[in-house]
Design a protein around this motif. Sequence first.
Motif, PDB file in Angstrom:
ATOM      1  N   THR A 310     -45.062 -50.700  -9.978  1.00  0.00           N
ATOM      2  CA  THR A 310     -44.113 -50.151  -9.002  1.00  0.00           C
ATOM      3  C   THR A 310     -43.176 -49.169  -9.701  1.00  0.00           C
ATOM      4  OG1 THR A 310     -44.178 -52.185  -7.685  1.00  0.00           O
ATOM      5  CG2 THR A 310     -42.312 -50.683  -7.322  1.00  0.00           C
ATOM      6  N   VAL A 311     -43.169 -47.920  -9.251  1.00  0.00           N
ATOM      7  CA  VAL A 311     -42.356 -46.887  -9.890  1.00  0.00           C
ATOM      8  C   VAL A 311     -40.878 -47.170  -9.634  1.00  0.00           C
ATOM      9  CG1 VAL A 311     -41.810 -44.429  -9.952  1.00  0.00           C
ATOM     10  CG2 VAL A 311     -44.187 -45.177  -9.709  1.00  0.00           C
ATOM     11  N   LEU A 312     -40.107 -47.219 -10.723  1.00  0.00           N
ATOM     12  CA  LEU A 312     -38.667 -47.464 -10.623  1.00  0.00           C
ATOM     13  C   LEU A 312     -37.858 -46.180 -10.793  1.00  0.00           C
ATOM     14  CD1 LEU A 312     -38.370 -50.715 -12.788  1.00  0.00           C
ATOM     15  CD2 LEU A 312     -38.647 -50.534 -10.307  1.00  0.00           C
ATOM     16  N   GLN A 318     -36.885 -37.685  -7.006  1.00  0.00           N
ATOM     17  CA  GLN A 318     -36.201 -38.967  -7.137  1.00  0.00           C
ATOM     18  C   GLN A 318     -36.826 -40.018  -6.216  1.00  0.00           C
ATOM     19  OE1 GLN A 318     -33.698 -39.718  -9.341  1.00  0.00           O
ATOM     20  NE2 GLN A 318     -34.225 -37.711 -10.159  1.00  0.00           N
ATOM     21  N   VAL A 319     -36.914 -41.230  -6.771  1.00  0.00           N
ATOM     22  CA  VAL A 319     -37.360 -42.355  -5.960  1.00  0.00           C
ATOM     23  C   VAL A 319     -36.126 -43.115  -5.493  1.00  0.00           C
ATOM     24  CG1 VAL A 319     -39.538 -42.538  -7.188  1.00  0.00           C
ATOM     25  CG2 VAL A 319     -37.574 -43.841  -7.998  1.00  0.00           C
ATOM     26  N   ALA A 320     -36.316 -43.940  -4.482  1.00  0.00           N
ATOM     27  CA  ALA A 320     -35.192 -44.720  -3.959  1.00  0.00           C
ATOM     28  C   ALA A 320     -34.761 -45.731  -5.017  1.00  0.00           C
ATOM     29  CB  ALA A 320     -35.606 -45.424  -2.677  1.00  0.00           C
ATOM     30  N   LEU A 321     -33.468 -45.683  -5.393  1.00  0.00           N
ATOM     31  CA  LEU A 321     -32.957 -46.560  -6.435  1.00  0.00           C
ATOM     32  C   LEU A 321     -32.146 -47.686  -5.820  1.00  0.00           C
ATOM     33  CD1 LEU A 321     -31.741 -43.882  -9.003  1.00  0.00           C
ATOM     34  CD2 LEU A 321     -33.860 -45.188  -9.065  1.00  0.00           C
ATOM     35  N   GLY A 322     -32.312 -48.887  -6.412  1.00  0.00           N
ATOM     36  CA  GLY A 322     -31.475 -49.997  -5.991  1.00  0.00           C
ATOM     37  C   GLY A 322     -30.066 -49.835  -6.542  1.00  0.00           C
ATOM     38  N   GLN A 323     -29.152 -50.650  -6.053  1.00  0.00           N
ATOM     39  CA  GLN A 323     -27.756 -50.545  -6.493  1.00  0.00           C
ATOM     40  C   GLN A 323     -27.598 -50.906  -7.963  1.00  0.00           C
ATOM     41  OE1 GLN A 323     -25.396 -52.932  -3.866  1.00  0.00           O
ATOM     42  NE2 GLN A 323     -25.423 -51.413  -2.216  1.00  0.00           N
TER      43      GLN A 323
END
Length: 554
Positions: A310-312, A318-323
Amino acid sequence: PSVTNSEEQTEGQRSTLECSTPYFCPGGDIVLRWEGYDPQVSKVSSHIQLDTSGVGHQVTLTSSFTWKDHSKKLLCVVSDGSKRASTEVVLRVRHSPKDTQVSLSPSSGNIGVGDTVTLSCEVGSSHPPVLGYHWYKDGVAVGTERVLALRGVRREDHGRYHCEAQNTLGTGVSPPVTLRVFSAEVSASPAAEVLEGTATTLSCDVPGREGHPEELTYTWYKNSAWLKEGPAHTLLFPAVAAGDAGYYSCQVTNSQGSDTAQAISLSVTYPPRIPTLTLFQETQGGRLVIVRCTVDSHPPATLAIDRDGTVLATSGAQVALGQRLGVTASHNSLRLEIRDAGPQDSGKYGCTASNVHGSASATKVLVTRAAGLLIQPSAEVTEGTAVTLTCVGTGDTGKEPLYTWYRNGRRLQESSFPTLEFPSVRGDDAGAFQCQVRSRNGSDTSEAVPLRVLYAPRQPVLSSFLQSQGGRLGIIQCSVESDPESNLTLRRGDDAIACTQGCPQATSPRVHVTRSYNSLKVEIRDVVVEDEGIYVCQAGNSQGSASATVDFKA
């Protein structure tokens, strides 16, 4: 004699000139003749008149004159023995411009870019005078003045020049003259940017190199450093490598001087090498995981970091980043920060690097701990400071977890409180601390975190010993406990006998000093009475100082 002729002759046409006298003596020695003509292209005839209508002698010269006869003098001569009389005729031969030449200035030395050069059209002879001039370079018209001036010569001015001079009769054409512009230039084939492994040639050229009248010497430089020298004007790379990239220049030398070409950049492109992937866990102060990927490639690669596929993070779109995630991208580098890391962040991390020439990847496994240890206010404190160690865990919230504390691998205590407090920490409390969290879901132990306590030297331990067997040997030893390390000095009265740092070597050959951490050992050979006395050991560091004395007797 009298002469009859046209005022001007035309080159290539036959002209007639008549020389005559109004008398003739048949029995005399009087001779009438022409002098100064070319008998190979001329014909002379004589006519005598003796009749009732008149008397005379006429000599006719018929010739085909050339431009070289222009301004030439012919004589009609009548002679009687040693006596002579003559009439002069100056030929005026009409012809197109002849003996046309190009004069180049400067005529010697190298002509470089930016110099001033003049080419003059010189005509040996022209009648009537020259009406106009035309200049040609490699067959293309470039000027209409007698003098062609080139100010600020360029490489493009190199070539073969000739001029034409015109009058009403025709045109005189000069032989061509080569203007050699001595200017070095480096070129790359097939291009200045090539793929690794491509056969590549760098050429150092001056205009007209192949037709140059003398041998040239070429000196090659890479990044301003000498590379090679010789008659070869090319630098060959059968399979160019990434290490061949750089700035290349050459210097061309002949007998007149030299010229250095402006450097060109040879760029070698290649696919990404195997990336360097590093994983770092910081459990002190916030449980941070850092994943960093760097790669070598040209052009720069697009980097992507994934966990179990899973791409981080990516350096491209840009990929969706977690907080909890933070990304920093730079040239061929990508950094991923994971805050409040826990077991869910464990897994196989991969980094993939891609550019137009290919891709490469690397992987590493990360195992995160559920338990972490936090020391406040700092992991390095001075003695007497209030210190709190907090065990941060992911225990079962449904049941209060148990916390077990360890120092240097030895169990200290167990309680339901996640803290271990030292209201006034001492040097003896220092060590590597761990905590273990136990809950219904299992247990986990934190990494060992060192606590350093800085304190002044304790009372030094000073001892002396006299060994009489095999020669009298005195030993005085001083040791101390402190953090940081203390500087130990052994004195007798006002004299410093030895110290662990910052003092000169022992002056007496009988004294031997051994230094180690917080320890000083002095050996005195062949002890004499003068060695007796009170010895003081002084210990000092950034936190304070202490001393001890001993009475050494021989």
